[in-house]
Design an enzyme around this catalytic site. Structure first.
Site, short mmCIF file in Angstrom:
data_model
loop_
_atom_site.label_atom_id
_atom_site.label_comp_id
_atom_site.label_asym_id
_atom_site.label_seq_id
_atom_site.Cartn_x
_atom_site.Cartn_y
_atom_site.Cartn_z
N ARG A 130 0.83 -1.22 0.00
CA ARG A 130 0.00 0.00 0.00
C ARG A 130 0.86 1.26 0.00
O ARG A 130 0.55 2.25 0.66
CB ARG A 130 -0.97 0.01 1.18
N SER A 185 -11.78 -0.80 2.19
CA SER A 185 -11.07 -1.25 3.38
C SER A 185 -10.34 -0.08 4.02
O SER A 185 -9.52 0.58 3.37
CB SER A 185 -10.09 -2.36 3.00
N GLU A 228 -5.27 2.85 5.55
CA GLU A 228 -4.82 2.89 4.17
C GLU A 228 -5.62 3.91 3.37
O GLU A 228 -5.21 4.33 2.30
CB GLU A 228 -4.90 1.52 3.51
#
Length: 308
Positions: A176, A226, A296
């Site tokens: 990420r 997410s 994230e």
């Protein structure tokens, strides 16, 4: 700042329908929340993008680049300066086993285009929301695959309008993360190196992954996907679930009852609702399991009280 004069200058170089004053950004992000952009440009071409960057540089106003807004929270006060949305730059080009995609195209569409041409390698991306540019920015991944494994190179534009091609090994792609988080490059294109495959097998894998996504994720509500990175040795959703946080709500934002790793907008949530709930989740998981959760999701803009 006289944004109206900058708006008029932009209109000298960019189609009127691609330039907006005080544009509501909730119309451009998956969470369906957030304040306005002072100026919002959606270039259709390299020339329009370069014109916007030139004017931005000359006026020295802040710059924000926005993909399709799938992994983004825009604060309630909006974004100052110029926001460039890449959603209208969506062309595809295929030559042999090379798939070249402009950054505004949906990564899901890139996986479907690969299938059309009997190319394998992007099946994992068939359920990833968001743009190709956003996928590169985050080195997005799902179901055992990630962008860095199939990306050969990226084409970018510098703030001076110079176009560069950067090989994958020079993009600092990690979990990420990428070089784009620390640079001011604007992503123009991604070139994927794929391989010939059996379209029946490719489609079957994509169908299975799509079914898994639809059965497990709360796609019926707006969300930013997410929210948290995977902590070493743990799964964020499992930690949140075992902290008894599913269904916890602040304002219109709720920890999804379907998948604990998601926070959903169930009733006209504000960005403050979202961010306060993220802070509550992080604090609770830390108190319960002594594990730090890192987000994230990308947070952009200003709080309402920061506006002048």
């Amino acid at each position: 700042m006289n944004y109206e004069s900058i708006y008029n200058e932009l209109l000298n170089h960019i189609k009127q329908e691609n330039v907006c004053l005080s544009e509501p950004l909730r119309n451009h992000v998956y969470t369906k929340l957030g304040g306005n952009a002072d100026l919002f440009v959606t270039p259709e071409s390299i020339d329009e993008l370069k014109a916007a960057l030139d004017i931005r540089k000359k006026t020295d106003i802040p710059l924000t680049i926005l993909g399709s807004g799938s992994n983004v929270i825009i604060k309630d006060g909006g974004i100052r300066g110029l926001t460039i949305g890449m959603s209208k730059m969506t062309n595809f080009f295929i030559e042999g086993e090379r798939l070249v995609v402009q950054s505004g195209a949906a990564i899901i569409e890139a996986s479907r285009k690969a299938l059309e041409h009997r190319l394998s390698g992007l099946e994992f991306a068939c359920g990833i929301p968001g743009s190709v540019g956003g996928a590169l920015y985050m080195n997005a991944g799902a179901y055992g695959g990630q962008i860095s494994e199939v990306l050969d190179r990226a084409t970018v534009m510098t703030q001076d309008g110079e176009i560069l091609t950067i090989e994958t090994e020079n993009l600092a792609l990690g979990y990420r993360e990428s070089i784009f988080m620390e640079s001011d490059y604007v992503i123009l294109e991604a070139e994927f190196g794929l391989s010939q495959g059996d379209p029946v097998v490719i489609k079957a894998k994509m169908d299975a992954l799509t079914e898994a996504r639809e059965s497990k994720q709360p796609l019926e509500y707006p969300s930013c996907g997410s929210v948290f990175k995977r902590p070493p040795g743990h799964f964020a959703g499992k930690l949140i679930q075992e902290s008894n946080l599913q269904g916890t709500r602040i304002g219109g934002a709720e920890v999804s009852k379907k998948h604990a790793g998601f926070i959903v907008n169930i009733d006209q949530a504000t960005s403050k609702d979202y961010l306060d709930l993220i802070d509550l989740v992080k604090a609770t998981v830390k108190d319960t399991f002594h594990v730090e959760l890192d987000t994230e999701v990308i947070v952009l803009g200003e709080d309402l009280e920061e506006q002048v």
